[in-house]
Design an enzyme around this catalytic site. Structure first.
Site, PDB file in Angstrom:
ATOM      1  N   ASN A  20      -6.988  11.240   1.662  1.00 49.18           N
ATOM      2  CA  ASN A  20      -6.812  12.517   2.352  1.00 49.18           C
ATOM      3  C   ASN A  20      -5.704  13.304   1.659  1.00 49.18           C
ATOM      4  O   ASN A  20      -5.102  12.832   0.691  1.00 49.18           O
ATOM      5  CB  ASN A  20      -6.483  12.287   3.835  1.00 49.18           C
ATOM      6  CG  ASN A  20      -5.263  11.413   4.021  1.00 49.18           C
ATOM      7  OD1 ASN A  20      -4.145  11.812   3.715  1.00 49.18           O
ATOM      8  ND2 ASN A  20      -5.482  10.192   4.508  1.00 49.18           N
TER       9      ASN A  20
ATOM     10  N   LYS B  23     -16.987   0.135 -12.133  1.00 48.70           N
ATOM     11  CA  LYS B  23     -17.317   1.508 -11.779  1.00 48.70           C
ATOM     12  C   LYS B  23     -18.807   1.626 -11.480  1.00 48.70           C
ATOM     13  O   LYS B  23     -19.649   1.180 -12.252  1.00 48.70           O
ATOM     14  CB  LYS B  23     -16.952   2.455 -12.916  1.00 48.70           C
ATOM     15  CG  LYS B  23     -17.304   3.909 -12.636  1.00 48.70           C
ATOM     16  CD  LYS B  23     -16.992   4.804 -13.821  1.00 48.70           C
ATOM     17  CE  LYS B  23     -17.436   6.243 -13.540  1.00 48.70           C
ATOM     18  NZ  LYS B  23     -17.176   7.136 -14.688  1.00 48.70           N
TER      19      LYS B  23
ATOM     20  N   PHE C 187       2.332   9.829  15.376  1.00 51.66           N
ATOM     21  CA  PHE C 187       1.890  11.208  15.130  1.00 51.66           C
ATOM     22  C   PHE C 187       0.371  11.238  15.112  1.00 51.66           C
ATOM     23  O   PHE C 187      -0.268  10.396  14.491  1.00 51.66           O
ATOM     24  CB  PHE C 187       2.420  11.722  13.790  1.00 51.66           C
ATOM     25  CG  PHE C 187       3.874  12.075  13.802  1.00 51.66           C
ATOM     26  CD1 PHE C 187       4.294  13.406  13.852  1.00 51.66           C
ATOM     27  CD2 PHE C 187       4.856  11.089  13.794  1.00 51.66           C
ATOM     28  CE1 PHE C 187       5.631  13.731  13.861  1.00 51.66           C
ATOM     29  CE2 PHE C 187       6.195  11.392  13.813  1.00 51.66           C
ATOM     30  CZ  PHE C 187       6.586  12.720  13.853  1.00 51.66           C
TER      31      PHE C 187
ATOM     32  N   ASP D  37      -9.015   6.043   8.730  1.00 51.14           N
ATOM     33  CA  ASP D  37      -9.672   5.429   9.889  1.00 51.14           C
ATOM     34  C   ASP D  37     -10.811   4.497   9.460  1.00 51.14           C
ATOM     35  O   ASP D  37     -11.193   3.604  10.210  1.00 51.14           O
ATOM     36  CB  ASP D  37     -10.236   6.508  10.809  1.00 51.14           C
ATOM     37  CG  ASP D  37      -9.140   7.333  11.457  1.00 51.14           C
ATOM     38  OD1 ASP D  37      -8.121   6.748  11.876  1.00 51.14           O
ATOM     39  OD2 ASP D  37      -9.277   8.565  11.524  1.00 51.14           O
TER      40      ASP D  37
END
Length: 331
Positions: free
Chosen positions: A210, A294, A330, A284
């Protein structure tokens, strides 16, 4: 850094590192501080009074009996004006004088009258730094309640040798000023703080992550360290650094990558903590499997699916074991 409205008195003694002081003054002023300067006469062999006056915006106090002094007792009026004093570089001569109450020049007489926070940054040749007299002076000054004594850094020295004795870099001095000016309302507390993103590997070169920068967590670490707390930072991958604070604060940094590693490190650190502040952006979901190589696009392939599984909820896990300890999360 925020030093807005603070009055900082910079004391400079006669070491080669004095050439860095204009940059220090510039950074302090950029952080919002008003800066005045006092020096020994030898310091002005390395950096000119005109330079220091130009960057600080004030006359330089270097001679106890100079006719240009604004007050007849400048060494008293400057400590009254200042919120703190920062002495850098502090030579062996000045350290020993200060430790034994000798006040025979503008810098040492000013220090003798200073009862507010003082940061001292030693700088000298390794042999001078390691001499018994210098080390005794450092130990003596370090025991005073109002003094933050920085350790000398290691590296190349002006004499051409390599060893311990370099002055800490100016960013460390600015951080130390912020630390010295902050009331120690969290002294004796040990905190765990998480920060930054996690990266959940798909294969050796791809991951799910993220856009967290880690800035909030790192700012919280600084705030808690400044207030006297001991902090263990569990950090995901970021470009941020707390190197300046590590030079003089009880900070341990545990670098992790995945949510599983962050959970393990946080649980381990929480065993000895009074409080945890969880502001990392923990994934999450994580891939059920990680490819060893790969994953390559096959001829004619039109799509790809990755099966995900939920990660461990760190806040919920700590909540079950926290007891009387504090936990901040948070969303």
């Amino acid at each position: 850094m925020n030093l807005a409205g603070k009055h900082i008195l910079v004391g400079i003694s006669g070491g080669i590192a004095a050439y860095k002081m204009p940059e220090l003054i510039r950074l302090l002023k950029k952080a919002g501080a008003d800066v005045q300067v006092t020096t020994t006469k030898n310091a002005l062999e390395f950096v000119t009074s005109l330079t220091l006056q130009t960057v600080s915006g004030h006359k330089v106090y270097s001679d106890v009996f100079a006719a240009i002094n604004e007050h007849s007792t400048e060494h008293i009026s400057l400590p009254d004006w200042a919120d703190m004093m920062l002495i850098a570089p502090a030579t062996a001569n000045v350290l020993c004088k200060m430790a034994h109450g000798i006040a025979d020049d503008a810098l040492t007489t000013t220090f003798a009258a200073m009862r507010k926070p003082v940061v001292i940054a030693p700088a000298m040749n390794t042999n001078m730094y390691e001499s018994p007299a210098t080390q005794e002076a450092i130990r003596t000054l370090s025991q005073w309640d109002n003094i933050t004594m920085l350790d000398a850094a290691s590296g190349e020295l002006a004499c051409g040798t390599t060893g311990k004795g370099r002055m800490q870099e100016v960013d460390v001095l600015v951080a130390a000023a912020e630390y010295a000016l902050t009331p120690k309302t969290m002294a004796g507390k040990h905190l765990v703080i998480t920060a930054g993103p996690t990266q959940e590997a798909i294969d050796p070169v791809r991951y799910i992550s993220n856009a967290s920068t880690g800035k909030m967590g790192y700012s919280l670490v600084r705030a808690c360290l400044n207030r006297g707390a001991e902090v263990t930072l569990v950090s995901g991958p970021t470009h941020l650094s707390l190197k300046a604070w590590k030079e003089f604060c009880p900070l341990k940094v545990v670098d992790v990558v995945s949510s599983a590693a962050m959970c393990e490190a946080t649980l381990a650190a929480f065993e000895h903590a009074d409080m945890a502040i969880l502001c990392a952006a923990v994934a999450d979901f994580t891939p059920c499997t990680r490819a060893d190589k790969k994953i390559k696009k096959q001829p004619g392939q039109e799509g790809m699916s990755i099966e995900l599984t939920t990660t461990t909820d760190i806040a919920a896990t700590l909540g079950k074991i926290k007891g009387k300890r504090q936990l901040v999360g948070f969303a």
